[in-house]
Design a protein around this motif. Sequence first.
Motif, mmCIF file in Angstrom:
data_model
loop_
_atom_site.group_PDB
_atom_site.id
_atom_site.type_symbol
_atom_site.label_atom_id
_atom_site.label_comp_id
_atom_site.label_asym_id
_atom_site.label_seq_id
_atom_site.Cartn_x
_atom_site.Cartn_y
_atom_site.Cartn_z
ATOM 1 N N GLU A 322 0.833 -1.205 0.000
ATOM 2 C CA GLU A 322 0.000 0.000 0.000
ATOM 3 C C GLU A 322 0.870 1.258 0.000
ATOM 4 N N GLU A 323 1.932 1.215 0.782
ATOM 5 C CA GLU A 323 2.821 2.378 0.918
ATOM 6 C C GLU A 323 3.524 2.727 -0.394
ATOM 7 N N VAL A 324 3.997 1.706 -1.137
ATOM 8 C CA VAL A 324 4.804 1.964 -2.342
ATOM 9 C C VAL A 324 4.047 1.663 -3.634
ATOM 10 N N ASN A 325 2.737 1.353 -3.512
ATOM 11 C CA ASN A 325 1.900 1.011 -4.667
ATOM 12 C C ASN A 325 2.503 -0.150 -5.446
ATOM 13 N N ALA A 326 2.893 -1.200 -4.723
ATOM 14 C CA ALA A 326 3.542 -2.355 -5.334
ATOM 15 C C ALA A 326 2.577 -3.140 -6.212
ATOM 16 N N LEU A 327 3.131 -3.776 -7.229
ATOM 17 C CA LEU A 327 2.335 -4.597 -8.128
ATOM 18 C C LEU A 327 2.056 -5.973 -7.528
ATOM 19 N N ILE A 328 3.032 -6.522 -6.813
ATOM 20 C CA ILE A 328 2.906 -7.878 -6.284
ATOM 21 C C ILE A 328 3.561 -7.967 -4.915
ATOM 22 N N GLY A 329 3.038 -8.825 -4.081
ATOM 23 C CA GLY A 329 3.650 -9.098 -2.786
ATOM 24 C C GLY A 329 3.485 -10.569 -2.478
ATOM 25 N N GLY A 330 4.535 -11.181 -1.904
ATOM 26 C CA GLY A 330 4.420 -12.602 -1.631
ATOM 27 C C GLY A 330 5.503 -13.123 -0.712
ATOM 28 N N GLU A 331 5.416 -14.423 -0.454
ATOM 29 C CA GLU A 331 6.317 -15.057 0.500
ATOM 30 C C GLU A 331 6.638 -16.474 0.057
ATOM 31 N N SER A 332 7.739 -17.019 0.569
ATOM 32 C CA SER A 332 8.218 -18.334 0.133
ATOM 33 C C SER A 332 7.337 -19.483 0.594
ATOM 34 N N SER A 333 6.375 -19.219 1.462
ATOM 35 C CA SER A 333 5.480 -20.279 1.924
ATOM 36 C C SER A 333 4.285 -20.474 0.992
ATOM 37 N N GLY A 334 4.195 -19.674 -0.078
ATOM 38 C CA GLY A 334 3.160 -19.928 -1.072
ATOM 39 C C GLY A 334 2.018 -18.938 -1.110
ATOM 40 N N GLY A 335 2.118 -17.831 -0.385
ATOM 41 C CA GLY A 335 1.055 -16.830 -0.382
ATOM 42 C C GLY A 335 1.456 -15.609 -1.180
ATOM 43 N N LEU A 336 0.532 -15.095 -2.008
ATOM 44 C CA LEU A 336 0.819 -13.861 -2.744
ATOM 45 C C LEU A 336 -0.480 -13.172 -3.121
ATOM 46 N N THR A 337 -0.358 -11.904 -3.458
ATOM 47 C CA THR A 337 -1.487 -11.153 -4.002
ATOM 48 C C THR A 337 -0.928 -10.100 -4.949
ATOM 49 N N ILE A 338 -1.808 -9.483 -5.727
ATOM 50 C CA ILE A 338 -1.372 -8.397 -6.597
ATOM 51 C C ILE A 338 -2.244 -7.167 -6.357
ATOM 52 N N ARG A 339 -1.751 -6.057 -6.837
ATOM 53 C CA ARG A 339 -2.447 -4.779 -6.673
ATOM 54 C C ARG A 339 -3.853 -4.854 -7.274
ATOM 55 N N GLY A 340 -4.833 -4.340 -6.519
ATOM 56 C CA GLY A 340 -6.205 -4.317 -7.006
ATOM 57 C C GLY A 340 -7.059 -5.452 -6.490
ATOM 58 N N HIS A 341 -6.410 -6.481 -5.914
ATOM 59 C CA HIS A 341 -7.157 -7.591 -5.331
ATOM 60 C C HIS A 341 -7.214 -7.379 -3.817
ATOM 61 N N ILE A 342 -7.539 -8.413 -3.048
ATOM 62 C CA ILE A 342 -7.585 -8.267 -1.594
ATOM 63 C C ILE A 342 -6.188 -7.987 -1.044
#
Length: 468
Positions: A322-342
């Motif tokens: 939210e702070e940097v308006n990132a396109l994608i965020g995720g982790e090595s355990s298998g969770g991710l999301t992209i901008r515009g979704h939850i």
Amino acid sequence: MIKFGTGGWRAIIADEFTFQNIRLVAQAVAIDVKNRGKEDKPIIIGYDNRFLSDTAAKLCCEVLGANDLKVLLINKQAPTPLIMYTVKKYEAVYGLAITASHNPAEYNGIKIIVEEGKDARVEDTKRIEEIIETIDKFKYITFEEGIKDRKIEIINPFNDYIDTIIKMINVNAIRDKNLNIILDTMFGVCKSTLLTILLTSRCNVEVLHDNRDTLFGGRLPTPTSHTLGKLQRKVIENNVDLGIATDGDADRLGIVCNQGEFIHPNEIMSVIYYYLLKYKGWRGPAVRNVATTHLIDKIAKSFGEKCYEVPVGFKYISGKMEEVNALIGGESSGGLTIRGHIKGKDGIFAAALLVEALCVTDMSVHDLLRKIHEIYGEVIFKEANLKFESKRKESLKNKIYVNKELPKMPYEVEKVSYLDGVKIYFKDGGWISTRFSGTEPVLRIFAEMDKKEKCLKVIEVFKEFLEL
């Protein structure tokens, strides 16, 4: 002692996960809502397939309803990302997801979701923990009374959630390819959502382990190379295009490629980020936690973007996104999301997006990864989960984080970070990190190097140093 970790409060059923403690958590949430003057906003309750999840959800409804708060109960077992979506849709003050996610079958728990469908921040859960310590009794009504008095309402948000994902993916591209997919629900809750999305996109889907089994078939309900053996065999035997698995509450994703090879979540995130930048032409930085591959950093840099590192816990990822308006965020355990979704991880959406990537590029996951490795180089990622006696936790913490003792490493060190646990960065670009799990009595070690032998070597050095 009710304590919230990175994924919520999780405890062993009948030990600490008891009716009494479930009601205490619900009462504390009710008090917090009133303390903050948010009584006009509803609270969403959802639950997964675990033993007593449905009962625990009703207990929460009974306590919250007795406190004159409006409670919206999702009508059947629901993925955690759907619960987060519903909190956002109904502008709820809180969501309570009854789940222990990927923990062993003897666990259950409560994940706190806050306004806009975000993972609860440390200050949110700390506030609730402090209220719990002051409670000597709780209010409750019967579930039937709550329904009759309209304090509890049963809702069905499944269609809205599914339609939202369908609108965000290129369904036409997927329809043209007629993919053959095997979906392993791991006895979890993704079938009613992910299967619908795949069938709507005209994929041919065979489903594994879609019945309710509160013991999860004797496996951990987490999609890893150790738990997806049957899916790997079925992919090879049936010559299908893709194998998909989600964990117990469907916020994590596991993938088996058309060659039967398990694809690590680090590589899934790398493929999706590369696809969004290269083929969809989208732009934006990436956010990953301290235990996730640096391959993401290389991909970001090549497109003029930046990758930000945060502590473990998706609340840190979503906050930084939210702070940097990132396109994608995720982790090595298998969770991710992209901008515009939850603003939380979603294995269902990630699976749909990966299917789109295969169809648009006309490549398999294996081929996409090979292309990425040709451009950026291949890295090897290894992890070790070390169990310890609870009495050793304080001494281990003191040794690593207070006294800041570290083993002598066989490779030249560039820097050391204590952002979350301890992470050692090597001058050749590799790294090793160690941190205590927020949900289990486990010390997690992660390492990434350019060779497998180097990875295993630095992990072994750390294990010997800690005598684990």
